[in-house]
Design an enzyme around this catalytic site. Sequence first.
Site, mmCIF file in Angstrom:
data_model
loop_
_atom_site.group_PDB
_atom_site.id
_atom_site.type_symbol
_atom_site.label_atom_id
_atom_site.label_comp_id
_atom_site.label_asym_id
_atom_site.label_seq_id
_atom_site.Cartn_x
_atom_site.Cartn_y
_atom_site.Cartn_z
ATOM 1 C CG HIS A 193 -1.881 1.137 1.305
ATOM 2 N ND1 HIS A 193 -3.219 0.944 1.599
ATOM 3 C CD2 HIS A 193 -1.745 2.474 1.134
ATOM 4 C CE1 HIS A 193 -3.839 2.118 1.596
ATOM 5 N NE2 HIS A 193 -2.969 3.064 1.325
ATOM 6 C CG HIS A 207 -0.945 7.097 -0.880
ATOM 7 N ND1 HIS A 207 -2.179 7.218 -1.463
ATOM 8 C CD2 HIS A 207 -1.140 6.412 0.275
ATOM 9 C CE1 HIS A 207 -3.091 6.633 -0.691
ATOM 10 N NE2 HIS A 207 -2.486 6.128 0.367
ATOM 11 N NE ARG A 225 0.395 12.051 -1.981
ATOM 12 C CZ ARG A 225 -0.549 11.487 -1.258
ATOM 13 N NH1 ARG A 225 -1.542 10.814 -1.825
ATOM 14 N NH2 ARG A 225 -0.546 11.596 0.040
ATOM 15 C CE LYS A 237 -7.924 2.119 -0.516
ATOM 16 N NZ LYS A 237 -6.720 2.815 -0.107
ATOM 17 C CG HIS A 283 -9.849 4.448 3.639
ATOM 18 N ND1 HIS A 283 -8.642 5.099 3.750
ATOM 19 C CD2 HIS A 283 -10.590 4.864 4.694
ATOM 20 C CE1 HIS A 283 -8.658 5.879 4.824
ATOM 21 N NE2 HIS A 283 -9.838 5.759 5.406
ATOM 22 C CG HIS A 291 -4.945 2.172 6.007
ATOM 23 N ND1 HIS A 291 -6.292 2.133 6.267
ATOM 24 C CD2 HIS A 291 -4.807 2.856 4.846
ATOM 25 C CE1 HIS A 291 -6.929 2.778 5.320
ATOM 26 N NE2 HIS A 291 -6.048 3.220 4.434
ATOM 27 C CG ASP A 338 -1.736 4.753 4.193
ATOM 28 O OD1 ASP A 338 -1.799 5.143 3.007
ATOM 29 O OD2 ASP A 338 -2.492 5.178 5.083
ATOM 30 C CB ALA A 346 -5.148 12.611 6.588
HETATM 31 C C1 NCD Z 1 -3.670 8.982 2.389
HETATM 32 C C2 NCD Z 1 -3.198 10.018 1.386
HETATM 33 O O1 NCD Z 1 -2.604 11.014 1.816
HETATM 34 O O2 NCD Z 1 -3.384 9.822 0.192
HETATM 35 N N1 NCD Z 1 -3.697 9.576 3.688
HETATM 36 C C3 NCD Z 1 -3.687 8.921 4.874
HETATM 37 O O3 NCD Z 1 -3.789 9.584 5.921
HETATM 38 N N2 NCD Z 1 -3.536 7.633 4.949
HETATM 39 C C4 NCD Z 1 -4.973 8.438 1.973
HETATM 40 C C5 NCD Z 1 -5.334 7.157 2.679
HETATM 41 O O4 NCD Z 1 -4.745 6.113 2.444
HETATM 42 O O5 NCD Z 1 -6.256 7.204 3.489
HETATM 43 ZN ZN ZN Z 2 -3.396 5.014 1.791
#
Ligand code: NCD
Ligand code: ZN
Length: 345
Positions: free
Chosen positions: A13, A15, A17, A99, A136, A174, A247, A263
Amino acid sequence: MDQIDIIKPDDWHVHFRDSDILKAVLPETSRHFARAIVMPNLIPPILNENDALQYKKRIENAIPKNDDFNPFMTIYLTEKTKKNELKYAHKNGAVFAVKLYPAGATTNSASGVKDIKKIMPILETMAEIKMPLLIHGEMTDQQIDIFDREKIFIEKKLDFICKELPELKITLEHITTKEATTYINEGNKNLAASITPHHLSLNRNAIFVGGIRPHNYCLPILKRETHRKALIDMATSGNSKFFLGTDTAPHLKGDKESECGCAGIFNATYCMSILAEIFDQNNSLDNLESFTSLNGSNHYGLKPNSKKIRLLKRKYPITFIDRIKVKKQSIIVFKPDFPVFWEVV
Ligand code: NCD
Ligand code: ZN
């Protein structure tokens, strides 16, 4: 024990970007991980095979030359996702998983699913073609206390999906609560969960030590110590239903330290060090490999990686770099509130 060799880990998992942030953060993952499931919550989101293939190219262009790294693509489920497109994209290997963000649950989730009943036909197709669903798992009803959103999602939504479609391969992403560990552990064989290094490291006090700590704000939000302990127990037990999904979620420093900070915790850089420390402190180093390198691939029906990595326990705590540069800006790197002696060499 001050040295361990484990099968090269995977991060189920992440991110990444796009553009400058992608280029800055990708090496932090590809340095230690062989494979990763890449989240689709870009703006605009990755909605179909074409979006996924183009995004995959941009990711591949950002991989440092010497790193052997394989991104697994996902698409963002909406009430408009087309069954046949999904089937085709999965069959030809372009898209690995789907997702599910409940609309409004987290960063960039505005186009997520409002009514789970509306997506049941798609989930049925996914069960047929054995395409994993990544969830999620939080309620988005703002009336519900933020600390209860995962627990109630499990009772009201996840349980419904699992009972309707026991053949669907599901990852509850998560997880943060004792209730989640119990539900997953007792659930059907197709149900598993990912756990992050930050939810294993911190409890909710960390958001408020001596003032407000935007860099410890993530979703699902950190919970009480009892919940952290339950996560530690499961992760370190070797139980095959629980595996690493970091995450890792980069945001520019200014976007976190703002009137309405976003977040997400960026933890890729020291993830393996932190996990080794936690497993060591719990006398479970023998189970580190299961958590980081075996249970996830097993859940997804994939072979473990063939390469290995080595971790050494240093005499003194390692020094963390505090940020990654993105042009003139930066991303703050996650650091737990305990000393870490382990290092990947
Ligand atoms: C994630 C994000 O920033 O893309 N943020 C997070 O707090 N985990 C999104 C997610 O996985 O919920
Ligand atoms: Zn995430």
